[in-house]
Design an enzyme around this catalytic site. Structure first.
Site, mmCIF file in Angstrom:
data_model
loop_
_atom_site.group_PDB
_atom_site.id
_atom_site.type_symbol
_atom_site.label_atom_id
_atom_site.label_comp_id
_atom_site.label_asym_id
_atom_site.label_seq_id
_atom_site.Cartn_x
_atom_site.Cartn_y
_atom_site.Cartn_z
ATOM 1 N N ARG A 27 -19.326 30.371 46.437
ATOM 2 C CA ARG A 27 -18.049 29.931 47.018
ATOM 3 C C ARG A 27 -17.326 31.056 47.745
ATOM 4 N NH1 ARG A 27 -13.543 29.220 42.204
ATOM 5 N NH2 ARG A 27 -13.970 31.177 41.096
ATOM 6 N N GLN A 37 -16.765 34.329 37.670
ATOM 7 C CA GLN A 37 -16.432 32.926 37.391
ATOM 8 C C GLN A 37 -16.928 32.037 38.531
ATOM 9 O OE1 GLN A 37 -14.473 31.141 35.031
ATOM 10 N NE2 GLN A 37 -13.170 29.705 36.202
ATOM 11 N N HIS A 69 -17.106 21.357 42.607
ATOM 12 C CA HIS A 69 -15.807 21.501 41.937
ATOM 13 C C HIS A 69 -14.733 20.726 42.712
ATOM 14 C CE1 HIS A 69 -12.459 23.375 39.909
ATOM 15 N NE2 HIS A 69 -13.225 24.176 39.224
ATOM 16 N N GLU A 110 -15.700 16.983 38.419
ATOM 17 C CA GLU A 110 -16.755 17.785 39.033
ATOM 18 C C GLU A 110 -18.140 17.344 38.572
ATOM 19 O OE1 GLU A 110 -13.565 21.148 37.708
ATOM 20 O OE2 GLU A 110 -15.660 21.807 37.885
HETATM 21 O O1 TA6 Z 1 -13.827 23.642 36.416
HETATM 22 C C1 TA6 Z 1 -12.832 23.950 35.515
HETATM 23 C C2 TA6 Z 1 -12.653 25.460 35.481
HETATM 24 O O2 TA6 Z 1 -13.814 26.074 35.055
HETATM 25 C C3 TA6 Z 1 -11.442 25.817 34.645
HETATM 26 O O3 TA6 Z 1 -11.808 26.508 33.474
HETATM 27 C C4 TA6 Z 1 -10.566 26.658 35.568
HETATM 28 O O4 TA6 Z 1 -10.776 27.985 35.406
HETATM 29 C C5 TA6 Z 1 -11.007 26.149 36.923
HETATM 30 O O5 TA6 Z 1 -12.365 25.941 36.815
HETATM 31 C C6 TA6 Z 1 -10.647 27.001 38.106
HETATM 32 O O6 TA6 Z 1 -11.391 28.149 38.152
HETATM 33 P P1 TA6 Z 1 -11.101 29.226 39.320
HETATM 34 O O7 TA6 Z 1 -12.098 30.327 39.080
HETATM 35 O O8 TA6 Z 1 -11.294 28.526 40.626
HETATM 36 O O9 TA6 Z 1 -9.677 29.669 39.136
#
Ligand code: TA6
Length: 314
Positions: free
Chosen positions: A89, A84, A167, A271
């Protein structure tokens, strides 16, 4: 403290992680961790924090820091095979001592150049060579500028494709009193509805439940009005056509171990991003993206995000 050090100080932060503090004459400041190339603090001349940083974040690699401005690269969200939001990061960036000349001549003195290059481990995960540069600059007026330059340095002739986002976690007084202007009537992908495409209604956006939307091809200026604090954040962006708006609200907040149960009331992520149309670079090619954040005292002026009016505080 030397004039130079007054503007840029290299020091240790939480858990001994390397960080850089940027300061400006009027008292504004910003902090950037080399871990993640992540801004974790941005303060105005009164020393008031403008970014949200969770009280539960651990500053323990490889866990990402929860708050500030994480860099999502080479993948935004779960749009691909990588973890993700990609891996930038949760990598250690370096101070870039010899950055290529900066596109625009700036008089800023409080800035730092960081660079991320792939490790051999990274190349196994994402088989590409690149130079991912980030300049974080604090303007004399306290504006915070982030400029990213990503160059494809593959020697095997291969192009690569990526998505990207700043973000940004804005600190707000009370999410139920916040409005976002500039995204009205735009199409968006709703992450809470399997990324289905919808069109936003005509009014400024307000918050009363979880939101996770990717607004497509937005204007280059977006305003976040914190009515309680009579403060408007203005986000200007370049090379980043989309904008993600996220607040986990109560249930998701409880489910995140590095986020306080009630902290959703005091943050909003808006973002600057490139999600819908990924960027492809041939070897030798470079992409540039930029966001500029400013926080201005504002009187509440609903429904009219007229760029000239954003600064409508008298
Ligand atoms: O930017 C929004 C998002 O993609 C949400 O779907 C949520 O998951 C958020 O980012 C936070 O993601 P993380 O991987 O930092 O928990």
């Amino acid at each position: 403290m030397s004039a130079e050090k007054m503007h840029v100080e290299h020091c240790k932060g939480v858990n001994g992680l390397d960080k850089v503090i940027l300061r400006e004459i009027r008292g504004c400041s910003a902090e950037v961790y080399l871990y993640g190339g992540q801004v974790t603090s941005w303060k105005n001349e009164h020393g008031e924090e403008l970014l949200f940083l969770s009280s539960k974040t651990t500053f323990k690699p490889p866990k990402a820091i929860r708050g500030g401005i994480p860099i999502c690269f080479p993948q935004f969200g779960n749009n691909g095979s990588l973890e993700q939001h990609g891996f930038a990061r949760n990598r250690f960036w370096s101070v870039d001592l010899d950055p290529p000349p900066f596109p625009s001549n700036t008089s800023h003195r409080a800035f730092v150049d960081l660079i991320l290059r792939p490790s051999e481990e990274d190349v196994k995960i994402w088989p590409h060579r690149y130079e991912c540069r980030l300049r974080v600059a604090l303007g004399p007026g306290g504006d915070l500028m982030l400029t990213s330059r990503i160059r494809n340095t593959n020697t095997d002739g291969k192009s690569f494709t990526f998505t990207f986002a700043y973000h940004t976690y804005f600190f707000v007084t009370d999410i139920s009193e916040v409005r976002v202007e500039g995204l009205e009537t735009l199409d968006y992908l709703d992450n809470l509805k399997s990324k289905e495409r919808f069109t936003e209604q005509g009014d400024a956006i307000t918050f009363e439940s979880e939101v996770d939307k990717v607004y497509l091809s937005t204007p280059t200026k977006i305003a976040i009005l914190d009515h309680e604090r009579k403060r408007t954040f203005v986000l200007r962006k370049d090379g980043l056509p989309d904008a993600v708006v996220w607040n986990p609200w109560d249930k998701k907040a409880k489910a995140m171990p590095d986020f306080g149960d009630d902290e959703y009331k005091h943050m909003l992520c808006v973002e600057a991003a490139c999600v819908e149309k990924p960027i492809t670079l041939k070897p030798g090619e470079e992409w540039r993206g930029r966001q500029e954040l400013s926080a201005v005292p504002s009187s509440y002026c609903s429904g009219q995000l007229d760029p000239r009016r954003v600064f409508c505080s008298g």
